[in-house]
Design an enzyme around this catalytic site. Structure first.
Site, PDB file in Angstrom:
ATOM      1  N   LYS A   1      80.994  28.124  18.927  1.00  0.00           N
ATOM      2  CA  LYS A   1      82.381  27.635  18.881  1.00  0.00           C
ATOM      3  C   LYS A   1      83.070  28.083  17.595  1.00  0.00           C
ATOM      4  O   LYS A   1      84.239  27.783  17.367  1.00  0.00           O
ATOM      5  CB  LYS A   1      82.404  26.110  18.978  1.00  0.00           C
ATOM      6  CG  LYS A   1      81.900  25.608  20.336  1.00  0.00           C
ATOM      7  CD  LYS A   1      82.020  24.116  20.429  1.00  0.00           C
ATOM      8  CE  LYS A   1      81.171  23.537  21.532  1.00  0.00           C
ATOM      9  NZ  LYS A   1      81.775  23.634  22.867  1.00  0.00           N
TER      10      LYS A   1
ATOM     11  N   CYS B   1      82.898  17.112  29.695  1.00  0.00           N
ATOM     12  CA  CYS B   1      81.647  16.450  29.254  1.00  0.00           C
ATOM     13  C   CYS B   1      81.940  15.176  28.484  1.00  0.00           C
ATOM     14  O   CYS B   1      81.261  14.860  27.493  1.00  0.00           O
ATOM     15  CB  CYS B   1      80.779  17.381  28.412  1.00  0.00           C
ATOM     16  SG  CYS B   1      80.160  18.788  29.298  1.00  0.00           S
TER      17      CYS B   1
ATOM     18  N   GLN C   1      83.398  20.536  17.126  1.00  0.00           N
ATOM     19  CA  GLN C   1      84.816  20.935  17.211  1.00  0.00           C
ATOM     20  C   GLN C   1      85.475  20.964  15.838  1.00  0.00           C
ATOM     21  O   GLN C   1      86.681  21.199  15.747  1.00  0.00           O
ATOM     22  CB  GLN C   1      85.590  19.978  18.124  1.00  0.00           C
ATOM     23  CG  GLN C   1      85.131  19.978  19.564  1.00  0.00           C
ATOM     24  CD  GLN C   1      85.399  21.292  20.285  1.00  0.00           C
ATOM     25  OE1 GLN C   1      86.264  22.070  19.897  1.00  0.00           O
ATOM     26  NE2 GLN C   1      84.659  21.551  21.344  1.00  0.00           N
TER      27      GLN C   1
HETATM   28  N1  PMP Z   1      79.984  17.868  20.898  1.00  0.00           N
HETATM   29  C1  PMP Z   1      81.241  18.276  21.072  1.00  0.00           C
HETATM   30  C2  PMP Z   1      82.360  17.487  20.461  1.00  0.00           C
HETATM   31  C3  PMP Z   1      81.504  19.425  21.817  1.00  0.00           C
HETATM   32  O1  PMP Z   1      82.755  19.832  22.003  1.00  0.00           O
HETATM   33  C4  PMP Z   1      80.423  20.156  22.375  1.00  0.00           C
HETATM   34  C5  PMP Z   1      80.661  21.387  23.222  1.00  0.00           C
HETATM   35  N2  PMP Z   1      81.664  21.256  24.183  1.00  0.00           N
HETATM   36  C6  PMP Z   1      79.133  19.690  22.147  1.00  0.00           C
HETATM   37  C7  PMP Z   1      78.950  18.554  21.405  1.00  0.00           C
HETATM   38  C8  PMP Z   1      77.940  20.395  22.698  1.00  0.00           C
HETATM   39  O2  PMP Z   1      77.803  21.661  22.119  1.00  0.00           O
HETATM   40  P1  PMP Z   1      76.763  22.712  22.685  1.00  0.00           P
HETATM   41  O3  PMP Z   1      76.972  22.774  24.161  1.00  0.00           O
HETATM   42  O4  PMP Z   1      77.103  23.991  21.974  1.00  0.00           O
HETATM   43  O5  PMP Z   1      75.407  22.210  22.330  1.00  0.00           O
END
Ligand code: PMP
Length: 403
Positions: free
Chosen positions: A224, A362, A201
């Site tokens: 992102k 999550c 982020q």
């Molecule tokens: N860490 C953070 C702080 C996140 O916001 C996210 C995605 N929501 C992730 C890890 C995981 O990223 P990805 O699903 O692209 O592997």
């Protein structure tokens, strides 16, 4: 920043949903893609496509130049000391799993401690829990304040001679909190403990200089930060990566193979088994170039203004509970209003053309800490406008009037 010009770079922003102009405020989940990123990828598929590294033929060499050129662009963007320290992965999740697996194999034994915090995404919790099961390591958790800041006093106190790694979010995906990463790293290093930062982020919003931070591992996802899905980065200091065993075995990650003895490839290839997403890495590089062409200073200032404006306007709403009021925060606003369920709020906002995220994001341990099931989250990107924040506020007011 010329927002009209920027918005024109993102074709999806001019579409409608339910006959309403799309207001896309779910950038924390994934950002939209500018035309330059998608064009570069489709051009590569149509005019260059060939597998990288092993080919003697022209196309393969051109594809390799693009792929390794992308690595150099990533290196420059985060100011890594060498391209050997830039490993391509599938994303933040895979990058953290790689470190948990390979750093864990090389350096962690039963009883050793890894520090995380209450605000972590599941992808910075579960890989360490798997290591708890496999190796008997112990997960130590730094608490947060009610405002959503790390309790730095607790962090200072948590170190002992079993502490082997700190793994924390740079910016929280639920609270928007920007953690004091310099201080975090200084404290850890004073105990000779390396630090992994989850930059998922942070990377679209802030300039990151891994050498100035002196961070040991830094991970992020392309999707992102205006790039494609399925590609990410693990930055790691050579001194750690050199001593870590490979993550997966296969082509690319070897120098020679025989049934008697296999010699692994040099960095970064030791950690990149199999055909990489060489078109995805081109997309990532274009996305970073796009960000740099606007300037992260300008982007950060714009997004901070949007965040402050949104926080101020949200707090005018009756029954508003803002979740995450850290002094240092950016681009994410989480909230609940009265007794309205976050899912109902999100569903009704959607009908007004406003895309927000609802649920636990999550980060279920964080929800447990806050005593809630979930939040409504609006998250901003460089193309969002104050008018869109106004539309969100009007939308929330309209939903409130229905209850
Ligand atoms: N860490 C953070 C702080 C996140 O916001 C996210 C995605 N929501 C992730 C890890 C995981 O990223 P990805 O699903 O692209 O592997």
């Amino acid at each position: 920043m010329d927002l009209d010009k920027i918005r024109a770079d993102f074709p999806i922003l001019s579409r409608e949903v339910y006959g309403k102009p799309l207001v896309y405020l779910d950038n924390g989940a994934t950002s939209q893609k500018p035309r330059v990123v998608v064009d570069a990828m489709s051009d590569e598929y149509f005019t260059v496509n060939a597998n990288v590294h092993r080919g003697v033929h022209y196309l393969s060499q051109q594809a390799t130049e693009l792929h390794e050129g992308a690595r150099e662009i990533v290196r420059r963007h985060i100011n890594a000391a060498s391209v050997g320290e830039v490993i391509f992965t599938r994303g933040t999740t895979e990058s953290i799993n790689l470190v948990a697996s390979c750093f864990g194999e090389a350096f962690l034994k039963e009883g050793d401690e890894v520090i995380v915090s209450e605000m972590e995404h599941h992808s910075n919790i579960v890989p360490w829990q798997l290591l708890e099961q496999r190796k008997g390591i112990v997960l130590r958790v730094v608490p947060i304040t009610n405002e959503g800041e790390l309790c730095m006093d607790e962090y200072r106190k948590i170190f002992n001679n079993k502490t082997k790694l700190v793994s924390l979010a740079h910016v929280s995906n639920v609270l928007g909190t920007i953690n004091p990463v310099r201080e975090i790293i200084e404290i850890a290093h004073s105990h000779d403990v390396p630090v992994l930062l989850d930059g998922a982020q942070a990377i679209p919003h802030k300039a990151v200089d891994v050498q100035a931070l002196d961070v040991d591992f830094y991970v992020f996802s392309a999707h992102k930060a205006y790039g494609p899905t399925g590609v990410g980065v693990l930055y790691g200091k050579e001194k750690w990566l050199d001593k870590m065993p490979p993550y997966q075995g296969g082509g690319e990650m070897i120098q020679s193979v025989s049934f008697e003895k296999t010699v692994f490839n040099e960095l970064p290839f030791k950690f990149e088994a199999g055909t990489p997403d060489y078109v995805g890495t081109t997309g990532l590089a274009k996305a970073l170039e796009y960000i740099d062409s606007i300037g992260l200073d300008k982007i950060a200032a714009h997004e901070l203004e949007l965040t402050h404006y949104a926080m101020a306007r949200l707090s005018e709403i009756e029954g508003m509970r803002l979740i995450g009021t850290a002094k240092e925060k950016t681009s994410v606003v989480s909230f609940l209003v009265g007794n309205i369920h976050h899912f109902d709020m999100g569903t009704l906002l959607d009908r007004l053309g406003i895309a927000v995220r609802t649920g636990h994001h999550c980060a279920q341990p964080l929800m447990i800490r806050l005593g809630i099931e979930g939040t409504v989250r609006a998250s901003f990107a460089l193309y969002n406008t104050k008018e869109e924040v106004d539309i969100l506020i009007n939308g929330i007011n309209r939903v409130c009037s229905m209850f």
